[in-house]
Design a protein around this motif. Structure first.
Motif, PDB file in Angstrom:
ATOM      1  N   ALA A 130      68.966  90.282  93.673  1.00 54.41           N
ATOM      2  CA  ALA A 130      67.829  89.602  94.296  1.00 54.41           C
ATOM      3  C   ALA A 130      66.803  88.806  93.237  1.00 54.41           C
ATOM      4  N   ALA A 131      66.254  89.628  92.070  1.00 52.07           N
ATOM      5  CA  ALA A 131      65.601  88.787  91.278  1.00 52.07           C
ATOM      6  C   ALA A 131      65.857  87.709  90.681  1.00 52.07           C
ATOM      7  N   TYR A 132      67.261  87.886  90.123  1.00 54.32           N
ATOM      8  CA  TYR A 132      67.720  86.913  89.313  1.00 54.32           C
ATOM      9  C   TYR A 132      67.604  85.439  90.497  1.00 54.32           C
ATOM     10  N   ALA A 133      68.264  85.802  91.735  1.00 57.10           N
ATOM     11  CA  ALA A 133      68.080  84.683  92.803  1.00 57.10           C
ATOM     12  C   ALA A 133      66.741  84.223  93.019  1.00 57.10           C
ATOM     13  N   SER A 134      65.862  84.820  93.115  1.00 57.62           N
ATOM     14  CA  SER A 134      64.279  84.485  93.247  1.00 57.62           C
ATOM     15  C   SER A 134      63.709  83.780  91.920  1.00 57.62           C
ATOM     16  N   LEU A 135      64.095  84.312  90.739  1.00 57.44           N
ATOM     17  CA  LEU A 135      63.473  83.816  89.697  1.00 57.44           C
ATOM     18  C   LEU A 135      63.922  82.159  89.609  1.00 57.44           C
ATOM     19  N   LEU A 136      65.254  82.113  89.789  1.00 64.45           N
ATOM     20  CA  LEU A 136      65.925  81.026  89.863  1.00 64.45           C
ATOM     21  C   LEU A 136      65.472  80.021  90.981  1.00 64.45           C
ATOM     22  N   ALA A 137      65.441  80.366  92.017  1.00 61.08           N
ATOM     23  CA  ALA A 137      64.693  79.611  92.939  1.00 61.08           C
ATOM     24  C   ALA A 137      63.254  79.201  92.766  1.00 61.08           C
ATOM     25  N   GLY A 138      62.493  80.220  92.270  1.00 59.49           N
ATOM     26  CA  GLY A 138      61.177  80.088  91.991  1.00 59.49           C
ATOM     27  C   GLY A 138      60.983  78.795  90.901  1.00 59.49           C
ATOM     28  N   ALA A 139      61.767  78.846  89.990  1.00 56.96           N
ATOM     29  CA  ALA A 139      61.635  78.010  88.807  1.00 56.96           C
ATOM     30  C   ALA A 139      62.114  76.501  89.460  1.00 56.96           C
ATOM     31  N   ILE A 140      63.230  76.409  90.221  1.00 53.38           N
ATOM     32  CA  ILE A 140      63.563  75.166  90.692  1.00 53.38           C
ATOM     33  C   ILE A 140      62.433  74.611  91.763  1.00 53.38           C
ATOM     34  N   TYR A 141      61.779  75.340  92.583  1.00 51.28           N
ATOM     35  CA  TYR A 141      60.819  75.111  93.519  1.00 51.28           C
ATOM     36  C   TYR A 141      59.403  74.486  92.677  1.00 51.28           C
ATOM     37  N   LEU A 142      59.169  75.136  91.897  1.00 53.75           N
ATOM     38  CA  LEU A 142      57.776  74.835  91.038  1.00 53.75           C
ATOM     39  C   LEU A 142      58.185  73.797  89.907  1.00 53.75           C
ATOM     40  N   SER A 143      59.212  73.462  89.682  1.00 61.53           N
ATOM     41  CA  SER A 143      59.496  72.453  88.721  1.00 61.53           C
ATOM     42  C   SER A 143      59.353  70.920  89.267  1.00 61.53           C
ATOM     43  N   GLY A 144      59.278  70.820  90.597  1.00 61.69           N
ATOM     44  CA  GLY A 144      58.817  69.851  91.208  1.00 61.69           C
ATOM     45  C   GLY A 144      57.459  69.952  91.893  1.00 61.69           C
ATOM     46  N   GLY A 145      57.164  71.291  92.334  1.00 63.75           N
ATOM     47  CA  GLY A 145      56.000  71.338  93.531  1.00 63.75           C
ATOM     48  C   GLY A 145      54.844  71.204  93.023  1.00 63.75           C
ATOM     49  N   ILE A 146      54.743  71.655  91.545  1.00 61.25           N
ATOM     50  CA  ILE A 146      53.327  71.733  91.069  1.00 61.25           C
ATOM     51  C   ILE A 146      52.812  70.322  90.983  1.00 61.25           C
ATOM     52  N   ILE A 147      53.597  69.747  90.136  1.00 59.73           N
ATOM     53  CA  ILE A 147      53.236  67.902  89.691  1.00 59.73           C
ATOM     54  C   ILE A 147      53.319  67.180  91.008  1.00 59.73           C
ATOM     55  N   GLY A 148      54.185  67.636  91.944  1.00 59.89           N
ATOM     56  CA  GLY A 148      54.480  66.827  93.123  1.00 59.89           C
ATOM     57  C   GLY A 148      53.078  66.988  93.849  1.00 59.89           C
ATOM     58  N   THR A 149      52.149  67.901  93.881  1.00 61.47           N
ATOM     59  CA  THR A 149      50.876  67.739  94.458  1.00 61.47           C
ATOM     60  C   THR A 149      50.316  66.299  94.428  1.00 61.47           C
ATOM     61  N   LEU A 150      50.704  65.552  93.433  1.00 61.39           N
ATOM     62  CA  LEU A 150      50.105  64.140  93.310  1.00 61.39           C
ATOM     63  C   LEU A 150      50.409  63.309  94.186  1.00 61.39           C
ATOM     64  N   HIS A 151      51.558  63.384  94.970  1.00 65.46           N
ATOM     65  CA  HIS A 151      52.022  62.488  95.893  1.00 65.46           C
ATOM     66  C   HIS A 151      51.000  62.250  97.016  1.00 65.46           C
ATOM     67  N   HIS A 152      50.236  63.268  97.420  1.00 64.22           N
ATOM     68  CA  HIS A 152      49.126  63.140  98.312  1.00 64.22           C
ATOM     69  C   HIS A 152      47.856  62.247  97.925  1.00 64.22           C
ATOM     70  N   LEU A 153      47.879  61.830  96.641  1.00 63.50           N
ATOM     71  CA  LEU A 153      46.843  61.129  96.041  1.00 63.50           C
ATOM     72  C   LEU A 153      47.230  59.856  95.494  1.00 63.50           C
ATOM     73  N   TYR A 154      48.364  59.194  96.038  1.00 66.59           N
ATOM     74  CA  TYR A 154      48.693  57.785  95.596  1.00 66.59           C
ATOM     75  C   TYR A 154      47.367  56.969  95.900  1.00 66.59           C
ATOM     76  N   PHE A 155      46.576  56.972  96.917  1.00 65.22           N
ATOM     77  CA  PHE A 155      45.863  55.893  97.331  1.00 65.22           C
ATOM     78  C   PHE A 155      44.442  56.601  97.687  1.00 65.22           C
ATOM     79  N   ALA A 156      43.995  57.583  96.976  1.00 67.17           N
ATOM     80  CA  ALA A 156      42.627  58.177  97.142  1.00 67.17           C
ATOM     81  C   ALA A 156      41.743  58.037  96.287  1.00 67.17           C
TER      82      ALA A 156
END
Length: 752
Positions: free
Chosen positions: A505-531
């Motif tokens: 369960a830990a292995y699967a969660s770590l892997l999923a967390g890494a995949i989600y955050l690899s795009g999710g953190i910097i992906g915040t900027l897609h809300h700010l294209y025109f702000a």
């Protein structure tokens, strides 16, 4: 496991370094706020601080909950930037055409129109801001356009406008109305004035307005293409990874009976029942507010003839609708974390129940206090700056006054403390569950600590700066750490039931967390294209937001895994509908967050779609579909675990599951999506202002599509009522919800 931890930490450090660096560029290159706006003959049109004062007037009235600015906000009233800009452009063109051709702009030959448009573009795109003096100089014709727009907005906000769902007396103070119009002027000026030494505006030419030359930038087109390529490459990489690295996670020694049977339910775990009761009631209240809010889009000032807007305006009902969604979902997740806490360390820490009770009281005060303050702010009952501290901040999803915001942050810190005091002893055991518990504690800390950016702006902060920090809260808090928290909690629950091993369960969660955050953190900027942000935000935001979609393509596998887990033993049939809610989370992750998210995320798409009903499609499909459904699933699991030997009669629960999900699908496909696509066509072919205008939104076709939402909303509401009725029945241990006769427990005892 060690490599995965290194990967997760590296992604975290790299992503926040990029997000922080781009943040400094956003602050440095934000559109300047002039100290004064002068006409060419030195007459002062807007005095010092009037623009910031106007922003505060807009906030206290409800801000983003009544129309939008730069595309961020609600959908019934216009986007005030686009509206001001279009009205200003038409006024100038009409005046010039009348002076030179003796007719209004639409009555002169096309060749003359082209000449006038070019002249207009040369006028509004020239940046006359002087950074040395802080003064902006405009032409006399723009001064007259300002006065003309002031008359229009004075009428709209003083007398009300049913097409905009704006109540009478929304604002009637002449001074504040002039300040409000000054703020609208500034947002429109920033959307057309070219950046120094550049040929695009501060908002990358948003909103779309052909009259002033606001068309998509080259960067929007190019980075859209790059984002699509990144999406395809990311999916290919994930397919390769899954084919080569996936490992079986189930064990062969799943127990013959429910391992939770016989376990002592601790006082703090029992105390979470009142959280789930409040979750259920807030869920219903949010639906009521949603029904009223949606109806205001049709009737404007009333509810089936009742003049409800006089007492409960649209801006209030929409504020409560969006805020209650955050409140009940977050409360469900917080309660689930508190319920799981004693499972983590294997005992009840001293005074844990007291902490759970104190946190409940604090959350209740924040919910009720913030809702009352928002109503009072909109109804002009808070004097001076009290609107900011106790009323309505005006920013969508973080509308609550600063005092309530700070109190909520303190409550989250208390929640983190209550979780940490159970997690740290478990970590010290250094067993197979260590990595899972560490990740659980980290995501809990992320949820608590990353609400703090909501406190990083002040009452008079620059709008672009506010938007940067606001999306840290909305995107990182909800779409980042809650996403990983959800993955960890689901894995932990299956591990607790001994369906999968804790280390797997830990292995699967770590892997999923890494995949989600690899795009999710910097992906915040897609809300700010025109702000009001520089192009670098658009470039990074488009690429990494595309990567956010990649893991969602494989959520079907996650759903099948969950179903397979539920069939490992016959006793797991009692968890069938809990698992089905987990499956629905995976479905809406793909549809609501993935498909409908990517539909609007590429720059060229968002340029035309931002703030239209296509945004509402994504919001409903992702916020309720993913996070709301998971909140209901966690509620069910905790109620199931409190009395695992009790057999549920799940007919009503099954009914609620299907009606809720079918109702949401109907709401989207019968109403929100077709309205959004028609608006998008109008935005592309005519201009963004037109897609939000009453002339378009009040046509027979659009009104018909709005009424079509009634079917999906009704089915959804019936399902929600059934769910709440079932959940409260289980809390009270009532016979109709049990397969075997049980002694009826009094309500007061059950709630204890």
């Amino acid at each position: 496991m060690k490599k995965l931890w290194i990967l997760l930490v590296a992604i975290f450090v790299f992503s926040f370094s990029i997000l922080g660096w781009i943040g400094t560029e956003i602050f440095r290159q934000a559109p300047p706020i002039p100290k004064t706006v002068r006409v060419a003959d030195a007459q002062v049109l807007i005095a010092e601080e009037e623009i910031q004062n106007g922003q505060n007037v807009w906030q206290a009235m409800g801000g983003m909950q009544s129309g939008s600015i730069w595309g961020h906000g609600s959908y019934v009233a216009p986007d005030w930037t686009a509206d001001y800009l279009h009205r200003e452009a038409l006024f100038i063109l009409d005046e010039w055409a009348t002076q030179e051709y003796g007719a209004r702009y639409d009555g002169v030959p096309s060749e003359a129109q082209a000449v006038l448009r070019q002249r207009l573009q040369n006028t509004v795109r020239k940046n006359n801001y002087d950074p040395a003096t802080g003064s902006l100089t405009i032409e006399a014709v723009r001064f007259r356009a300002f006065e003309n727009n002031l008359k229009h907005y004075t009428d709209v906000f003083t007398n009300g406008n049913k097409d905009y769902a704006i109540q009478k007396g929304a604002q009637s103070d002449p001074l504040k109305l002039r300040q409000l119009t000054s703020f609208f002027f500034w947002t429109a000026w920033a959307s057309t004035a070219n950046r120094p030494d550049n040929t695009i505006s501060y908002t990358s030419n948003f909103p779309s307005e052909p009259l002033v030359g606001n068309v998509p930038t080259s960067s929007a087109v190019i980075w859209t293409g790059v984002s699509v390529i990144m999406l395809i490459a990311g999916i290919g990489a994930m397919v390769w990874f899954y084919a080569g690295w996936h490992r079986e996670t189930t064990t062969l020694d799943t127990p013959a009976s429910d391992p939770l049977i016989g376990e002592t339910v601790t006082p703090s775990q029992k105390a979470t029942v009142k959280y789930f009761l409040v979750v259920s009631l807030l869920f219903l209240l949010q639906i009521v507010m949603g029904i009223i809010t949606a109806h205001y889009g049709v009737e404007g000032g009333g509810f089936y003839g009742i003049p409800l807007a006089d007492y409960l305006p649209y801006v209030v009902t929409r504020t409560w609708h969006t805020q209650l969604g955050i409140f009940w979902i977050a409360t469900a997740w917080l309660a689930a974390g508190l319920f799981i806490a004693p499972y983590i360390c294997g005992y009840e820490p001293k005074y844990q129940k007291l902490g759970v009770d104190v946190l409940f009281g604090a959350l209740l005060i924040v919910v009720l206090g913030s809702m009352a303050g928002q109503w009072m702010s909109v109804m002009h009952m808070l004097n001076g700056d009290l609107w900011f501290w106790f009323g309505h901040q005006g920013y969508e999803y973080v509308d609550l006054g600063r005092i309530w915001q700070a109190a909520l942050f303190v409550g989250l810190l208390l929640w983190l403390f209550l979780i940490a005091r159970t997690a740290i002893p478990a970590i010290k055991k250094n067993d197979d569950a260590k990595s899972l518990v560490v990740l659980y504690l980290m995501t809990t800390a992320g949820i608590a600590l990353f609400y703090s950016p909501g406190l990083f702006w002040g009452m008079r902060s620059h709008l672009t700066v506010v938007e940067y920090w606001r999306w840290w809260v909305v995107h990182l808090w909800v779409e980042g750490f809650f996403e990983v928290f959800a993955t960890v909690v689901i894995a932990f629950l299956f591990a607790k039931l001994k369906v999968i091993r804790p280390d797997h369960a830990a292995y699967a969660s770590l892997l999923a967390g890494a995949i989600y955050l690899s795009g999710g953190i910097i992906g915040t900027l897609h809300h700010l294209y025109f702000a009001g942000t520089p192009t670098v935000a658009l470039a990074f935001g488009s690429v990494f937001s595309a990567l956010e979609i990649v893991p969602l393509v494989f959520v079907g596998y996650e759903a099948l895994e969950n179903i397979r887990h539920s069939k490992a033993r016959a006793w797991l049939d009692q968890y069938k509908w809990v698992v089905y809610f987990f499956v629905a989370v995976a479905f809406w992750n793909l549809v609501g967050a993935g498909i409908f998210g990517f539909m609007i995320n590429p720059p060229i798409a968002l340029y035309y779609m931002q703030g239209l009903n296509t945004t509402a499609v994504h919001a409903h499909g992702a916020l309720y579909g993913v996070y709301g459904t998971l909140g209901l699933a966690l509620l069910l699991f905790c109620l199931r675990a409190m009395k695992p030997e009790m057999k549920w009669n799940t007919k009503l629960l099954a009914f609620s599951f299907w009606t809720i999900n079918i109702g949401l699908l109907m709401e989207i496909f019968f109403s929100l999506l077709p309205i959004g696509l028609l608006q998008t066509y109008q935005s592309v072919s005519v201009g963004y202002w037109s897609a939000r205008s009453p002339e378009f939104m009040q046509t027979e076709l659009m009104q018909f599509l709005r009424w079509m939402r009634l079917f999906g909303d009704t089915i959804f509401a019936v399902g929600a009522i059934a769910f709440v009725y079932f959940a409260i029945g289980i809390m009270r241990r009532e016979r109709p919800f049990l397969k075997e006769k049980q002694p009826v427990i009094q309500t007061a005892e059950a709630l204890e």
